[in-house]
Motif scaffolding. Structure first.
Motif, PDB file in Angstrom:
ATOM      1  N   THR A 182       4.385   6.613  -3.238  1.00  0.00           N
ATOM      2  CA  THR A 182       3.189   6.330  -2.451  1.00  0.00           C
ATOM      3  C   THR A 182       2.654   4.973  -2.882  1.00  0.00           C
ATOM      4  O   THR A 182       2.956   4.504  -3.992  1.00  0.00           O
ATOM      5  CB  THR A 182       2.100   7.390  -2.675  1.00  0.00           C
ATOM      6  N   PRO A 183       1.868   4.321  -2.040  1.00  0.00           N
ATOM      7  CA  PRO A 183       1.257   3.059  -2.476  1.00  0.00           C
ATOM      8  C   PRO A 183       0.452   3.226  -3.762  1.00  0.00           C
ATOM      9  O   PRO A 183       0.438   2.316  -4.607  1.00  0.00           O
ATOM     10  CB  PRO A 183       0.361   2.695  -1.284  1.00  0.00           C
ATOM     11  N   GLU A 184      -0.169   4.384  -3.931  1.00  0.00           N
ATOM     12  CA  GLU A 184      -0.991   4.596  -5.123  1.00  0.00           C
ATOM     13  C   GLU A 184      -0.160   4.674  -6.408  1.00  0.00           C
ATOM     14  O   GLU A 184      -0.582   4.128  -7.447  1.00  0.00           O
ATOM     15  CB  GLU A 184      -1.810   5.888  -4.965  1.00  0.00           C
ATOM     16  N   TRP A 207       3.085  -1.720   4.018  1.00  0.00           N
ATOM     17  CA  TRP A 207       3.104  -0.335   3.516  1.00  0.00           C
ATOM     18  C   TRP A 207       1.960  -0.115   2.543  1.00  0.00           C
ATOM     19  O   TRP A 207       1.224   0.873   2.641  1.00  0.00           O
ATOM     20  CB  TRP A 207       4.456  -0.060   2.875  1.00  0.00           C
ATOM     21  N   SER A 210      -1.468  -0.225   4.299  1.00  0.00           N
ATOM     22  CA  SER A 210      -1.883   0.946   5.069  1.00  0.00           C
ATOM     23  C   SER A 210      -2.828   1.846   4.277  1.00  0.00           C
ATOM     24  O   SER A 210      -3.540   2.667   4.856  1.00  0.00           O
ATOM     25  CB  SER A 210      -0.649   1.750   5.510  1.00  0.00           C
ATOM     26  N   ARG A 211      -2.852   1.685   2.946  1.00  0.00           N
ATOM     27  CA  ARG A 211      -3.762   2.436   2.088  1.00  0.00           C
ATOM     28  C   ARG A 211      -4.811   1.515   1.440  1.00  0.00           C
ATOM     29  O   ARG A 211      -5.448   1.899   0.462  1.00  0.00           O
ATOM     30  CB  ARG A 211      -2.969   3.161   1.002  1.00  0.00           C
TER      31      ARG A 211
END
Length: 296
Positions: A182-184, A207, A210-211
Motif C-alpha cells: 500500500t502507499p502507506e 499510485w 491516490s492516498r
C-alpha cells in the motif's frame, strides 16, 4: 472460441460470389468444406450470416454489417503474407526503438526472425524508456518504436499490442510485514524505478498520490533488469513488469506483493509516422504480436 482466417474467408467469398459452389471453386475447396467453415463461423458469432431460403444465399443483416470488416481483415492478411515472403521492399536500414521490457522479452526473437527472412536488412536498435523513445520517433531519429503508454500526436499511428502487468516486488530478506503493498507501508522504503518522466516513474507518483502521499526515497536507473536485482538485494521495493522477474536472470530472491489500490496495466504499443510505408510497420507489429503470443 475465436474464428479462423479460413472461416472468415469462406464467408467473404460466398457473399461476394453469391453462392457456395462459386466460393468453393475460387478457393479450390470442396463445397461441403466451404459450407462447414461458414457454419462454424456462424456458430462462433452466434447468428446466421446468410438467408438460405432463397435461390442464392443472401447475407443477413449481420452478414451485411460485417462484410466490409472481413474484407479489410483478408486484405491485411494477404499483405502480411506478401511481406513475409517478399521482405521489406526497398529497405536497407531499419531503426527500431524498444522499451526495456520489450527488448528483454521480444527483441531477440524479433531480430532473429528479421535476419532469417531479410538477410539484406541492417537493423539499428535503441533501447530506452518509453518517453525518450517517443521523442526520438517525433524527431525521426527512429523508424518504429515499441513502447508503453504513448501520447497521441498528429500524424502518428499508435497500434496497441498487449497489456503489461505491473507488480510491486521486494527482496525476500527485506523486513516487511504481510503480502500487500500500500502507499502507506511503502512510503518510507527506498524505491527503485526509471527516472522521470518515464511511465513507471509517473505511475508510482500517481499510485502514492491516490492516498495523498509522496514516496520519500526514489532511486532511479534505467535497465529494468538492474532495478529487479536492486530490489532482490533486499534494500527496497520496485514496480516492474511481471515478466521482468523471469527475464532478469537467475538468482533473484523476490517477493511479489498484492497492490492496493490496484495498479492499472500499461499498454505496450507500436508507433510510427503515418506518412511512412505503413504496411512494413504493420508487418513488424504483427510479427512482435506473434512472438508475444508464443510466450504465453
Amino acid at each position: 472460441m475465436r474464428y479462423t482466417f479460413g472461416q472468415a474467408e469462406a464467408f467473404y467469398w460466398v457473399a461476394r460470389l453469391g453462392g457456395f459452389r462459386a466460393a468453393a471453386s475460387h478457393l479450390s475447396l470442396s463445397q461441403p468444406t466451404v459450407s462447414l467453415r461458414v457454419k462454424e463461423f456462424e456458430r462462433i458469432l452466434g447468428a446466421d450470416l446468410f438467408d438460405r431460403s432463397l435461390y442464392r444465399p443472401t447475407p443477413t443483416a449481420l452478414g451485411a454489417a460485417i462484410y466490409a470488416d472481413v474484407e479489410r481483415l483478408l486484405t491485411h492478411g494477404e499483405q502480411v503474407q506478401r511481406l513475409s515472403k517478399e521482405g521489406l521492399p526497398g529497405r536497407k536500414l531499419l531503426r527500431i526503438g524498444a522499451a526495456d521490457s520489450f527488448a528483454a522479452a521480444i527483441l531477440p526473437e524479433l531480430l532473429a526472425s528479421l535476419a532469417a527472412r531479410h538477410s539484406e536488412l541492417q537493423v539499428d536498435v535503441t533501447v530506452d524508456f518509453s518517453t525518450r523513445l517517443e521523442q526520438l520517433l517525433l524527431d525521426r531519429a527512429i523508424d518504429i518504436a515499441f513502447l508503453s503508454q504513448p501520447r497521441v500526436h498528429d500524424g502518428i499511428a499508435i497500434v496497441p499490442l498487449w497489456l503489461i502487468d505491473l507488480v510491486w516486488v521486494i527482496g525476500k530478506d527485506l523486513s516487511f510485514a504481510g503480502e500487500v503493498a500500500t502507499p502507506e507501508n511503502l512510503v518510507d522504503l527506498p524505491i527503485f524505478t526509471n527516472s522521470s518522466p518515464s511511465g513507471l516513474f509517473t505511475t508510482i507518483q500517481m499510485w502514492f498520490g491516490s492516498r495523498g502521499l509522496r514516496p520519500q526515497r526514489l532511486n532511479t536507473c534505467n535497465p529494468l533488469t538492474v532495478i529487479a536485482r536492486l530490489a532482490s538485494a533486499g534494500t527496497g521495493a520496485a514496480l516492474i513488469p511481471r515478466e521482468m522477474i523471469r527475464l532478469s536472470g537467475e538468482g533473484l530472491a523476490l517477493r511479489v506483493l498484492e497492490a492496493r489500490p490496484a495498479i492499472p496495466s500499461h499498454n505496450l504499443c507500436a508507433m510510427w509516422w503515418e506518412n511512412e510505408p505503413e504496411s512494413e510497420y504493420i508487418y513488424l507489429a504483427d510479427l512482435a504480436r506473434q512472438i508475444a503470443a508464443r510466450r504465453v
